[in-house]
Design an enzyme around this catalytic site. Sequence first.
Site, PDB file in Angstrom:
ATOM      1  CB  CYS A 181      17.922  53.420 -38.155  1.00  0.00           C
ATOM      2  SG  CYS A 181      19.376  54.434 -38.296  1.00  0.00           S
TER       3      CYS A 181
ATOM      4  NE  ARG B   1      13.721  51.224 -34.534  1.00  0.00           N
ATOM      5  CZ  ARG B   1      13.932  50.074 -33.911  1.00  0.00           C
ATOM      6  NH1 ARG B   1      12.958  49.543 -33.220  1.00  0.00           N
ATOM      7  NH2 ARG B   1      15.097  49.479 -33.960  1.00  0.00           N
TER       8      ARG B   1
ATOM      9  CD1 TRP C 274      18.618  59.280 -33.511  1.00  0.00           C
ATOM     10  CD2 TRP C 274      20.625  58.288 -33.403  1.00  0.00           C
ATOM     11  NE1 TRP C 274      19.235  59.707 -32.364  1.00  0.00           N
ATOM     12  CE2 TRP C 274      20.464  59.111 -32.266  1.00  0.00           C
ATOM     13  CE3 TRP C 274      21.801  57.565 -33.537  1.00  0.00           C
ATOM     14  CZ2 TRP C 274      21.440  59.232 -31.289  1.00  0.00           C
ATOM     15  CZ3 TRP C 274      22.774  57.683 -32.564  1.00  0.00           C
ATOM     16  CH2 TRP C 274      22.587  58.510 -31.448  1.00  0.00           C
TER      17      TRP C 274
ATOM     18  CG  ASN D  83      18.748  49.924 -37.672  1.00  0.00           C
ATOM     19  OD1 ASN D  83      19.626  50.583 -37.131  1.00  0.00           O
ATOM     20  ND2 ASN D  83      17.736  49.385 -37.016  1.00  0.00           N
ATOM     21  N   GLY D  84      22.106  50.104 -38.443  1.00  0.00           N
ATOM     22  CA  GLY D  84      23.273  49.451 -37.837  1.00  0.00           C
ATOM     23  C   GLY D  84      24.524  50.221 -38.199  1.00  0.00           C
TER      24      GLY D  84
ATOM     25  CD  GLU E 161      13.898  55.826 -14.293  1.00  0.00           C
ATOM     26  OE1 GLU E 161      15.101  55.706 -14.567  1.00  0.00           O
ATOM     27  OE2 GLU E 161      13.026  55.890 -15.174  1.00  0.00           O
TER      28      GLU E 161
ATOM     29  CE  LYS F 129      12.417  58.139 -17.502  1.00  0.00           C
ATOM     30  NZ  LYS F 129      12.567  56.751 -17.760  1.00  0.00           N
TER      31      LYS F 129
ATOM     32  CD  GLU G 130      14.708  59.967 -20.621  1.00  0.00           C
ATOM     33  OE1 GLU G 130      15.240  59.526 -21.644  1.00  0.00           O
ATOM     34  OE2 GLU G 130      14.193  59.233 -19.766  1.00  0.00           O
TER      35      GLU G 130
ATOM     36  CG  HIS H 129      31.206  63.303   1.152  1.00  0.00           C
ATOM     37  ND1 HIS H 129      32.161  63.280   2.137  1.00  0.00           N
ATOM     38  CD2 HIS H 129      30.125  62.664   1.666  1.00  0.00           C
ATOM     39  CE1 HIS H 129      31.687  62.629   3.201  1.00  0.00           C
ATOM     40  NE2 HIS H 129      30.442  62.248   2.934  1.00  0.00           N
TER      41      HIS H 129
ATOM     42  CE  LYS I 251      10.912  52.985 -25.706  1.00  0.00           C
ATOM     43  NZ  LYS I 251      10.884  53.492 -24.331  1.00  0.00           N
TER      44      LYS I 251
HETATM   45  C1  F6R Z   1      15.305  56.407 -20.381  1.00  0.00           C
HETATM   46  C2  F6R Z   1      15.386  55.256 -21.257  1.00  0.00           C
HETATM   47  C3  F6R Z   1      16.732  54.691 -21.539  1.00  0.00           C
HETATM   48  C4  F6R Z   1      16.658  53.163 -21.687  1.00  0.00           C
HETATM   49  C5  F6R Z   1      18.017  52.602 -22.124  1.00  0.00           C
HETATM   50  C6  F6R Z   1      18.014  51.096 -22.210  1.00  0.00           C
HETATM   51  O1  F6R Z   1      13.977  56.822 -20.202  1.00  0.00           O
HETATM   52  O2  F6R Z   1      14.412  54.804 -21.771  1.00  0.00           O
HETATM   53  O3  F6R Z   1      17.654  55.054 -20.570  1.00  0.00           O
HETATM   54  O4  F6R Z   1      16.260  52.615 -20.466  1.00  0.00           O
HETATM   55  O5  F6R Z   1      18.358  53.131 -23.365  1.00  0.00           O
HETATM   56  O6  F6R Z   1      17.089  50.632 -23.145  1.00  0.00           O
HETATM   57  P1  F6R Z   1      16.532  49.165 -23.101  1.00  0.00           P
HETATM   58  O7  F6R Z   1      15.729  49.020 -21.856  1.00  0.00           O
HETATM   59  O8  F6R Z   1      15.711  49.020 -24.338  1.00  0.00           O
HETATM   60  O9  F6R Z   1      17.718  48.251 -23.075  1.00  0.00           O
END
Ligand code: F6R
Length: 608
Positions: free
Chosen positions: A2, A27, A75, A99-100, A480, A484, A487, A503, A603
């Site tokens: 949001c 976001r 969102w 928002n929330g 990681e 990446k 997603e 395993h 985000k």
């Molecule tokens: C993946 C990504 C998320 C954030 C996670 C934590 O590319 O960006 O996995 O790392 O949502 O977010 P922050 O760092 O803002 O606490």
Amino acid sequence: MCGIVGYIGQRDCTDVLMDGLEKLEYRGYDSAGIAVFEKTGIKTVKTKGKLKDMRQKLETEGSPVGHCGIGHTRWATHGEPSDQNSHPHSNGRVTIVHNGIIENYIELKEFLTEKGYVFHSQTDSEVVACLLDYYYSERNPLRAIMETVKELQGSYALGIMFKDFPDRVYATRKESPLIVGIGENEYFIASDIPAFLKYTKKYALLEDDDIVCMTNDDIEFYDVHGLPEQKEISVAEWDVEQAQKCGYPHFMLKEIHEQPEIVQKTLESCCKNGEPSFEDIGLTDDMLRDVKRVFVVACGTAMHAGIIARYAIEQLARVPVTVEVASEFRYMDPIVGEGDLVIVVSQSGETADTKAGLELAKQKGAKTLAVVNVKYSAIARQADMFIHTLAGPEIAVASTKAYTAQISVLYLLAFRFAFARGTIDRERMNQLTAQLLTAPKAIQDVIDHKQDCQYIASKLINTDTLFFIGRSFDYALSLEGSLKLKEISYIHSEAYAAGELKHGTISLIEPGIPVITVATQSAVLAKTISNMEEVKARGGVIIAVCRKGTVFAADSVDMKLEIDTDLDDILVPLPTVCALQLIAYYTSVLRGIDPDKPRNLAKSVTTE
Ligand code: F6R
């Protein structure tokens, strides 16, 4: 999650709101809307979908004309994405954006229904509009807001307009971000600074349940008791270019390219005379010496940065480090307390679970250290100590530059930790630091050879599933790289510690399945190669990400991506992760996906 914007001033409000919402698109959202005071009253336009749908609707319904209004990208949490559930919500004399999450909305809805209110949406947010209306009497908006927030359980950032006051925007917040922008005779509210950066760099922060009232030529702040307050005005260090694509096709690619500079800047900010120094934030060698255990608490990519930190701190400083997913940590009644250092890592500094983990750690008596990219965020403000990663605004949903900035800081911390505890001497600490300061060059080299990553991506685009394997730091990188890739490309991917595959998971390896083997760590290289061979023997397609010159048996590797660097093994993750980011980016683009805004993702995850 949001986005909120609000404006009052002389400009065309619809333009400012839509422009601000665009800046908050990162976001994540599934519907949008604005409400603007026109001469004849409030006009609201809202729709399910993206801002382009909103622009279309504005064209057909006519853009509201006025200088005061609020806007929102939603969102969905309570109620599907739909026109009705989109914000702003109006009920009675009040229009809001929220928002929330209002946790007690069902009780409040029952109460308000008994009082005769009729609801038009399935959202928790609409109860806030009704409750504000219920408490609004004697033309006193401030009192209505104060009474309302007393009843709300959960988190909220609210932009509020009262029908009787066409020249005012009110706002309040608790546990959800909301920043107040201060221009020349114009004021803004927004979930994040980029939404108003084009107009002003000056901003003020609201504490929980503070209220702000913005009029054409004045701004007033009130505390939770309704008493006027003075607020410190800060100036944002970010500039407009940082929040724009600057010629890159996507923010993600731009942010990947920014990494050499960001890593350099972040490292320099944590060093004095060539050595890591954290005294300025209150983290002294004596404190580091006394730490019994370290916990890293974070989510997603930030948690993966924590895993790198674990290997580095344990190897160098010989202190036990536990890395916990924040959403687990907060509910597991963790054995943590005095003598422990809890490091919370977060790009946004607003992630609900990470914030709750931090609060819990503080309650239990641990020292807390935040490694955060947004200096005005809740986590940065609440932790005992705070290290600012200087990645600048990260707009793409997939975190790249924030991660490399995080691990840069965590490396320096590991070096200082080890020195403070006597497990390495000053010479070694400074030698490691000097090496780390050359990492930007190694990252640049990966970027300069990005066509190699593009080539590998082109071989992945038709696969349904793939694996990442690696050991030690390479395992952390596999996690990681896999996150990446999945997603933003929507290809199913899993990361495994290379030795763990046999395993169970090896049963999934069939001829043609790509297995990206990260193999940069010399201490475990032979073991990783054996695991790779096991995959190869079952028909897997091996893509090795390794140091330049790594020798594999003939025919055991199908494709190779070489990292050309003489960094110590411990530091190789910095350039290597950049290669994995580029593979993910190109796979996404080649599959026709917008890597900046992957489906279903937000985000800044401000709900549990
Ligand atoms: C993946 C990504 C998320 C954030 C996670 C934590 O590319 O960006 O996995 O790392 O949502 O977010 P922050 O760092 O803002 O606490």
